[in-house]
Write a protein that holds these residues in place. Structure first.
Motif, mmCIF file in Angstrom:
data_model
loop_
_atom_site.group_PDB
_atom_site.id
_atom_site.type_symbol
_atom_site.label_atom_id
_atom_site.label_comp_id
_atom_site.label_asym_id
_atom_site.label_seq_id
_atom_site.Cartn_x
_atom_site.Cartn_y
_atom_site.Cartn_z
ATOM 1 N N SER A 168 -26.927 -6.343 -11.345
ATOM 2 C CA SER A 168 -25.583 -6.723 -11.744
ATOM 3 C C SER A 168 -24.544 -6.012 -10.887
ATOM 4 O O SER A 168 -24.773 -4.910 -10.390
ATOM 5 C CB SER A 168 -25.353 -6.392 -13.220
ATOM 6 N N VAL A 169 -23.416 -6.677 -10.720
ATOM 7 C CA VAL A 169 -22.310 -6.117 -9.956
ATOM 8 C C VAL A 169 -21.028 -6.253 -10.753
ATOM 9 O O VAL A 169 -20.919 -7.075 -11.670
ATOM 10 C CB VAL A 169 -22.143 -6.811 -8.581
ATOM 11 N N GLY A 170 -20.069 -5.412 -10.412
ATOM 12 C CA GLY A 170 -18.718 -5.542 -10.923
ATOM 13 C C GLY A 170 -17.762 -5.633 -9.757
ATOM 14 O O GLY A 170 -18.174 -5.844 -8.603
ATOM 15 N N LEU A 171 -16.485 -5.483 -10.029
ATOM 16 C CA LEU A 171 -15.465 -5.534 -8.985
ATOM 17 C C LEU A 171 -14.843 -4.162 -8.810
ATOM 18 O O LEU A 171 -14.762 -3.367 -9.748
ATOM 19 C CB LEU A 171 -14.380 -6.549 -9.346
ATOM 20 N N ALA A 172 -14.420 -3.878 -7.599
ATOM 21 C CA ALA A 172 -13.804 -2.596 -7.292
ATOM 22 C C ALA A 172 -12.723 -2.799 -6.245
ATOM 23 O O ALA A 172 -12.688 -3.807 -5.532
ATOM 24 C CB ALA A 172 -14.852 -1.603 -6.797
ATOM 25 N N SER A 173 -11.840 -1.835 -6.151
ATOM 26 C CA SER A 173 -10.796 -1.820 -5.134
ATOM 27 C C SER A 173 -11.360 -1.267 -3.839
ATOM 28 O O SER A 173 -11.947 -0.177 -3.823
ATOM 29 C CB SER A 173 -9.631 -0.939 -5.612
ATOM 30 N N PHE A 174 -11.163 -1.984 -2.752
ATOM 31 C CA PHE A 174 -11.661 -1.467 -1.483
ATOM 32 C C PHE A 174 -10.927 -0.195 -1.076
ATOM 33 O O PHE A 174 -11.519 0.714 -0.497
ATOM 34 C CB PHE A 174 -11.532 -2.513 -0.370
ATOM 35 N N VAL A 175 -9.630 -0.126 -1.361
ATOM 36 C CA VAL A 175 -8.877 1.075 -1.008
ATOM 37 C C VAL A 175 -9.452 2.294 -1.708
ATOM 38 O O VAL A 175 -9.535 3.381 -1.121
ATOM 39 C CB VAL A 175 -7.384 0.887 -1.346
ATOM 40 N N GLU A 176 -9.867 2.129 -2.969
ATOM 41 C CA GLU A 176 -10.473 3.267 -3.676
ATOM 42 C C GLU A 176 -11.700 3.762 -2.919
ATOM 43 O O GLU A 176 -11.893 4.969 -2.741
ATOM 44 C CB GLU A 176 -10.858 2.882 -5.100
ATOM 45 N N TYR A 177 -12.542 2.838 -2.471
ATOM 46 C CA TYR A 177 -13.716 3.239 -1.691
ATOM 47 C C TYR A 177 -13.301 3.901 -0.377
ATOM 48 O O TYR A 177 -13.813 4.969 -0.007
ATOM 49 C CB TYR A 177 -14.587 2.022 -1.401
ATOM 50 N N ALA A 178 -12.361 3.292 0.335
ATOM 51 C CA ALA A 178 -11.976 3.797 1.652
ATOM 52 C C ALA A 178 -11.398 5.199 1.582
ATOM 53 O O ALA A 178 -11.522 5.977 2.534
ATOM 54 C CB ALA A 178 -10.971 2.843 2.302
ATOM 55 N N LEU A 179 -10.764 5.547 0.456
ATOM 56 C CA LEU A 179 -10.117 6.848 0.335
ATOM 57 C C LEU A 179 -10.890 7.817 -0.555
ATOM 58 O O LEU A 179 -10.358 8.862 -0.941
ATOM 59 C CB LEU A 179 -8.686 6.672 -0.190
ATOM 60 N N THR A 180 -12.134 7.471 -0.863
ATOM 61 C CA THR A 180 -12.985 8.397 -1.620
ATOM 62 C C THR A 180 -14.356 8.499 -0.953
ATOM 63 O O THR A 180 -14.577 9.346 -0.094
ATOM 64 C CB THR A 180 -13.114 7.960 -3.097
ATOM 65 N N LEU A 181 -15.284 7.611 -1.316
ATOM 66 C CA LEU A 181 -16.663 7.704 -0.812
ATOM 67 C C LEU A 181 -16.749 7.578 0.697
ATOM 68 O O LEU A 181 -17.591 8.220 1.334
ATOM 69 C CB LEU A 181 -17.542 6.630 -1.476
ATOM 70 N N ASP A 182 -15.880 6.775 1.294
ATOM 71 C CA ASP A 182 -15.955 6.601 2.748
ATOM 72 C C ASP A 182 -15.547 7.854 3.506
ATOM 73 O O ASP A 182 -15.847 7.990 4.690
ATOM 74 C CB ASP A 182 -15.067 5.419 3.176
ATOM 75 N N LEU A 183 -14.883 8.780 2.848
ATOM 76 C CA LEU A 183 -14.503 10.032 3.501
ATOM 77 C C LEU A 183 -15.705 10.914 3.794
ATOM 78 O O LEU A 183 -15.634 11.812 4.633
ATOM 79 C CB LEU A 183 -13.519 10.803 2.618
ATOM 80 N N LEU A 184 -16.814 10.673 3.100
ATOM 81 C CA LEU A 184 -17.982 11.547 3.243
ATOM 82 C C LEU A 184 -18.586 11.483 4.638
ATOM 83 O O LEU A 184 -19.144 12.464 5.125
ATOM 84 C CB LEU A 184 -19.049 11.180 2.201
ATOM 85 N N GLU A 185 -18.493 10.322 5.287
ATOM 86 C CA GLU A 185 -19.081 10.192 6.617
ATOM 87 C C GLU A 185 -18.379 11.091 7.627
ATOM 88 O O GLU A 185 -19.033 11.776 8.427
ATOM 89 C CB GLU A 185 -19.035 8.739 7.090
ATOM 90 N N SER A 186 -17.049 11.111 7.592
ATOM 91 C CA SER A 186 -16.317 11.977 8.516
ATOM 92 C C SER A 186 -16.585 13.449 8.223
ATOM 93 O O SER A 186 -16.740 14.255 9.148
ATOM 94 C CB SER A 186 -14.814 11.694 8.411
ATOM 95 N N GLU A 187 -16.647 13.788 6.949
ATOM 96 C CA GLU A 187 -16.930 15.173 6.582
ATOM 97 C C GLU A 187 -18.289 15.606 7.121
ATOM 98 O O GLU A 187 -18.437 16.699 7.683
ATOM 99 C CB GLU A 187 -16.896 15.317 5.061
ATOM 100 N N LEU A 188 -19.277 14.739 6.980
ATOM 101 C CA LEU A 188 -20.620 15.048 7.464
ATOM 102 C C LEU A 188 -20.655 15.128 8.985
ATOM 103 O O LEU A 188 -21.214 16.074 9.563
ATOM 104 C CB LEU A 188 -21.609 13.990 6.965
ATOM 105 N N SER A 189 -20.057 14.142 9.658
ATOM 106 C CA SER A 189 -20.074 14.120 11.123
ATOM 107 C C SER A 189 -19.365 15.331 11.710
ATOM 108 O O SER A 189 -19.813 15.904 12.705
ATOM 109 C CB SER A 189 -19.424 12.832 11.639
ATOM 110 N N ASP A 190 -18.255 15.729 11.081
ATOM 111 C CA ASP A 190 -17.532 16.901 11.574
ATOM 112 C C ASP A 190 -18.407 18.146 11.486
ATOM 113 O O ASP A 190 -18.435 18.966 12.413
ATOM 114 C CB ASP A 190 -16.249 17.107 10.766
#
Length: 548
Positions: A282-304
């Protein structure tokens, strides 16, 4: 032109101060630059001063950079030639990452961002990032327009040098990221593990967390097997943002890199019921901006961290500690924001050719552009896209719907299904009478386009779910008729073509450290399935999945 002048001035001042470049190298640069602009090319104090000021002897501004100068700068100073040759942006970029645009607000960006703008003066930066700004203001409990002001100020603090660096993804190899994730997470979840393969004897680890029953699915993407359903029709309430300054930095990077950002809805995974020959959940709906400014930040943190030779651990990764502190948290889909996508190895049958050789499949691989939100400048299969609704929120939950749309958008040039374009007034962009000629031909008869899901996993870098797939076109008439019409869109920096009969080259490709981890996951799983069903058109390396 002032933007490039600022680049020259900043870099030259730094290098002269640090004395890391020889007089001969500076002389070569001055000679080349001066020759292009009709100036005497002697390495005199006056010439250097004029170069640093960005003006000719008569006071007129210097012209645009030429290719030879850019290549010289790239060699001497380590700057990226693609950045140097890119035209300066008049705005912070369009407002889209995942889809659709609002009416753009274009505000002039000064030619150099070397001075701190007056508080509240958002005229110093520009983009239609209003949805992202408003979202962060709300979640951080800031007064309206605070995010705009902080992003503007951050750009001024960063200056030209860091802004340019922000346009370039961290040069961290795929394998190093896999090692970092293995170091951060323990292995305490029974029956699960990181996806690992051996390709012609060469071992490869990834950051994709999976289980045996999620691999080698051999699942045709048909209405009877592609069964993800929409359960939550309202987006979940976002939690208060407790790390807003990381998000401000992310928005500043989006400005300098021209990343496309918008707030179109995406699917979030609530439960997964994946097994051979069947995709459920099952899936729901989410805001892409919420993802871009939360979970997506983890990649830069890790790469740095990895780029600084820091082994990620609890306590050194504040964002990861907050959002994905354990593998149990990665698997707890219902309690966290888990967005993701579908990506597929595309294999197109080609007839025998006197120069190329016997009949084979063309395997398509892309290098992602700097404008995409993740996997920028990395290798990936194509198509690759976020799992999100186009128009029909319930029907579009099917993985096959996303892959067909991404195929139209990324290879067949159908811009109406590009969720970053302003084409939202069309009721059904995938209606038969609106399809591209290649997709229309594929849709005329059942079986011309074969779609199979080959694997499922959770990418621990950002917690995204990934449906790896294989797209096959077995009728070689398609390549004869439409091969020249296949062209990657803006999401790709380049498109590569490999033969399914070139075992050696495909083996070397699989070992390339430029892959994104989810891209390599889909590539390896697609090759495994193609070896099984490709017949005489295939001579591919042996790919063994190691126990998880």
């Amino acid at each position: 032109m002032g933007w490039l002048v600022s680049v020259y001035r900043t870099v030259l001042e730094q290098k002269i101060k640090e004395r890391r470049q020889s007089v001969e190298e500076f002389a070569e640069f001055v000679e080349t630059f001066a020759r292009e602009h009709g100036e005497p090319g002697t390495l005199s104090t006056r010439n250097l001063q004029r170069l640093l000021s960005g003006h000719r002897a008569d006071g007129a501004p210097l012209g645009p950079v030429r290719t030879v100068t850019a290549r010289l700068l790239e060699r001497i100073f380590g700057l990226d030639i693609d950045v140097l040759l890119s035209p300066p942006r008049d705005a912070l970029g369009t407002a889209d990452i995942a889809g659709g645009t609002a009416s753009p607000r274009t505000v002039h960006v000064p030619e150099t961002v070397m001075t701190r703008p007056a508080p509240g003066n958002f005229g110093a930066v520009a983009a239609d990032l209003s949805a992202a700004f408003d979202w962060l203001d709300t979640q951080a409990r800031w007064t309206p327009q605070t995010t705009q002001i902080r992003v503007t100020e951050r750009l001024a603090e960063l200056g030209v040098r860091t802004a340019i660096a922000g346009r370039l993804p961290a040069r961290v190899g795929r394998g190093a990221l896999a090692e970092a994730m293995a170091a951060y997470y323990d292995r305490s979840v029974p029956g699960h593990g990181f996806y690992r393969t051996r390709i012609d004897g060469h071992g490869i680890d990834t950051t994709v967390f999976t289980r045996p029953s999620w691999l080698d699915l051999r699942c045709p993407l048909t209405p009877s097997t592609d069964l993800l359903r929409l359960d939550a029709v309202m987006p979940g309430a976002a939690r208060e943002h407790d790390a807003p300054y990381y998000a401000v930095d992310r928005l500043a990077e989006a400005v300098t890199a021209g990343v496309r950002v918008s707030d179109r809805p995406v699917y979030r995974l609530l439960s997964a019921d994946v097994e051979p020959a069947r995709i459920g959940g099952s899936v729901g709906l989410a805001s892409f901006v919420e993802y871009a400014l939360t979970l997506d930040l983890l990649e830069s943190e890790l790469s740095d961290a990895v780029s600084r030779s820091v082994t990620p651990c609890h306590g050194s990764q504040p964002l990861r500690d907050r959002y994905l502190p354990s593998l149990a948290a990665v698997l707890d889909l219902d309690s966290r924001l888990c967005v993701g996508g579908a990506l597929a190895l595309c294999a197109i049958a080609r007839p025998a050719d006197p120069f190329r050789g016997p009949a084979d499949y063309a395997l398509l691989v892309q290098e992602r552009s700097t404008q995409v939100v993740n996997a920028a400048r990395r290798l990936a299969v194509i198509p690759k896209g976020f799992h999100q609704p186009l128009r029909d929120y319930r029907a579009d939950t099917r993985i096959g719907a996303t892959l067909r749309r991404e195929l139209e958008e990324e290879l067949f040039g159908h811009s109406e299904v590009d969720s970053t374009e302003d084409g939202n007034r069309v009721a059904d962009p995938m209606h038969p009478n609106r399809l591209s000629a290649p997709m229309h031909w594929l849709s005329e008869e059942p079986g011309r386009l074969r779609m199979e899901c080959t694997g499922f996993g959770l990418n621990t870098i950002s917690g995204n779910y990934e449906f790896a797939s294989l797209l096959m076109i077995d009728d070689e008439r398609f390549w004869t008729r439409f091969g020249g019409d296949i062209e990657a869109n803006w999401e790709s920096r380049s498109l590569r073509q490999y033969s399914s009969l070139d075992r050696d080259l495909v083996t070397v490709l699989a070992a390339d450290e430029s892959w994104s981890n989810e891209g390599l996951f889909a590539f390896a799983q697609g090759l495994r399935r193609l070896r099984e069903i490709g017949g005489e058109r295939v001579d591919l390396p042996q790919i063994d999945v190691l126990p998880v």
